[in-house]
Enzyme design. Sequence first.
Site, PDB file in Angstrom:
ATOM      1  N   PRO A   1       0.629  -1.144  -0.083  1.00 37.27           N
ATOM      2  CA  PRO A   1       0.099   0.015   0.049  1.00 37.27           C
ATOM      3  C   PRO A   1       0.810   1.013   0.126  1.00 37.27           C
ATOM      4  CG  PRO A   1      -0.548  -1.488   1.558  1.00 37.27           C
ATOM      5  CD  PRO A   1       0.500  -2.085   1.083  1.00 37.27           C
ATOM      6  N   CYS A   2       0.423   2.106  -0.857  1.00 33.49           N
ATOM      7  CA  CYS A   2       1.118   3.394  -1.035  1.00 33.49           C
ATOM      8  C   CYS A   2       0.350   4.842  -1.040  1.00 33.49           C
ATOM      9  CB  CYS A   2       2.187   3.427  -2.267  1.00 33.49           C
ATOM     10  SG  CYS A   2       3.612   2.250  -2.279  1.00 33.49           S
ATOM     11  N   GLN A   3      -0.853   4.538  -0.534  1.00 29.59           N
ATOM     12  CA  GLN A   3      -1.676   5.789  -0.534  1.00 29.59           C
ATOM     13  C   GLN A   3      -1.331   6.861  -0.012  1.00 29.59           C
ATOM     14  OE1 GLN A   3      -2.301   2.538   0.393  1.00 29.59           O
ATOM     15  NE2 GLN A   3      -4.381   1.762  -0.279  1.00 29.59           N
ATOM     16  N   THR A   4      -0.665   6.593   1.120  1.00 30.64           N
ATOM     17  CA  THR A   4      -0.316   8.155   1.882  1.00 30.64           C
ATOM     18  C   THR A   4       0.796   8.896   1.453  1.00 30.64           C
ATOM     19  OG1 THR A   4       1.267   6.684   3.314  1.00 30.64           O
ATOM     20  CG2 THR A   4      -0.924   6.756   4.014  1.00 30.64           C
ATOM     21  N   TYR A   5       1.477   8.657   0.363  1.00 38.67           N
ATOM     22  CA  TYR A   5       2.496   9.397  -0.283  1.00 38.67           C
ATOM     23  C   TYR A   5       2.487   9.051  -1.748  1.00 38.67           C
ATOM     24  CZ  TYR A   5       5.531   5.488  -0.554  1.00 38.67           C
ATOM     25  OH  TYR A   5       6.146   4.415  -0.854  1.00 38.67           O
TER      26      TYR A   5
END
Length: 408
Positions: A85-89
């Site tokens: 998951p890489c949604q925060t950056y």
Amino acid sequence: MTSTEAHPVAPDDYHVLDLFAGPGGLDVAAHFLGVESLGLEWDQSACETRYAAGLPTFHADVSAFREERFHEIPETINVLAGGPPCQTYSVAGSGTGRKDLDRVKGFIDLIVAGKPDDEIDAELERLSPDDRRTGLVLEPLRWLIKSINVRGPESIKAIVLEQVPAVEPVWHAYADVLEGGGLPHGVTYSVQVGTLRTEEYGVPQTRKRAVLIARLVGSGGVELPKPTHHRFTRKNADESESDATLPMEIGAEGDDAKKAYRTMGEALAASRTGNFTLVSNYGQGGDPKKRGRRTAAQPAFTVTGKASRNVLLPDGDETRRSNLTIPEAGILQTFPANYPWSGGDKSQQVGNAVPPLFGMHVINAALGLGRETMPETLPLWTSASSEETKRLRDLGCGDESRCPGKPS
């Protein structure tokens, strides 16, 4: 012709560990290629879908499992896969994106240099709560290094990673390590990185994915899968803009063998007859009032975690609107029509998944299986019996004492 094309590998030579397994996109792909897989997934709802589908799964946190339960992974596992998951950056462009990419590369350097895990973890803990999720994109590399150190230099034969296009620079940083001899015992891999478009692989949906595939040096070269279908294009238009007559790309010379892109009308023929218009669940430029529209003769927009908010208009009639169903959203992702979506927030599960048909192309290329053609649609799925579902749930979580809690 490469050596892997001349001597295709038997699917049962490979056993996949999907580190961020979700509801089963890569597992379904592996299944239809004849490759066994095992998933790690922390989300309980996604696990319930996996159990119902008969997919072996550990309901666990990827980091904690690597640190405390690595010995439970079968010795047969020799392929690492996943989409952290890489949604925060975002790692694209400059400014914040540049800062995030530099942070990821800095941690990669520390890991390759052999800094102890507890010190790496301590540094990650010092980041802000959002930035701590940076650690998830490092997990495939940490699992690879642990496997090499614990089970030997040739324990992982191949690697398959995918995420949103903004993560491609991270995969290139991975490639530098995998190709450059920075791994323990001088282990090296042949690596390919690129951003692929799913409609070019028969998925009735426009979706871009940054992909890394790698194979242990000595096992033959590796190439990204070649597109089998035409690209869906528009002239000077953003993907979310409305245009009812967007043309199919005219193939370049030598592209005559490519098939036409798959359309929503073809994919949803069993539930939606005649012409229809799909209204996107997201707006252009972040404006919810500017929702794109596509017709049944076109691929769908990217299926997101809000997939059920997409609206379908029979013959474009605003008075007969209905929402896209979960099975229909799954079909647009190329899951079998009867896939047993279970647990909560099914829309989010569908949107987060790897399209299985796309996964088949990527796994086939990564492992050098030599499969020349793929189906247009996947066959119906054989779900697990209630007894098998319970057995898999017990395997995945036992008495629930080892299951992760809800995310903060």
